[in-house]
Design a protein around this motif. Sequence first.
Motif: not given
Length: 156
Positions: A9-30
Amino acid sequence: MYGRFRVWPLRRWLQIAFDLAVLSTAFWLAFLFRFEFTIPRSAMQILLVTWPVVVAIQYTTLTVLGVPRVSWRYVTMGDTIRVGIAIAIAGSALLALRLVLPHLTAAAVVIIPIGVLAMDGVLAFVGLVGERAAWRLRGEEVERKEKLKSKWAQLE
């Protein structure tokens, strides 16, 4: 399910995208926090080279521990602990790579500052748990409004 392939479902893909965005943002902010929002050219090169590898290691660890399979709507403290364990395992693996790789290669682009790894772990944990908690709170609010509507409908 179509044939052998499962259609997510689209919702599962969005959750994956949100997780990847959070991990990426955390690394950049660090990196931004480590260098006080002025990342030197050499550190920027390290950031750009290691960013996809770090996010891949973190998301793979989350996947192995089953974190993405858990419904965000019903996230619990046990799920929060699982996220913490996954981030700790990924952080330990990244720290081990950070300590071993300089002895195996002369390339300076693989040397992530230890402070960045520590901040990344904290920011990733807070971000992943925060997005799940926010989703749960949103779901509970929607549920409360629906119950209230049904009570009003019964009174009419």
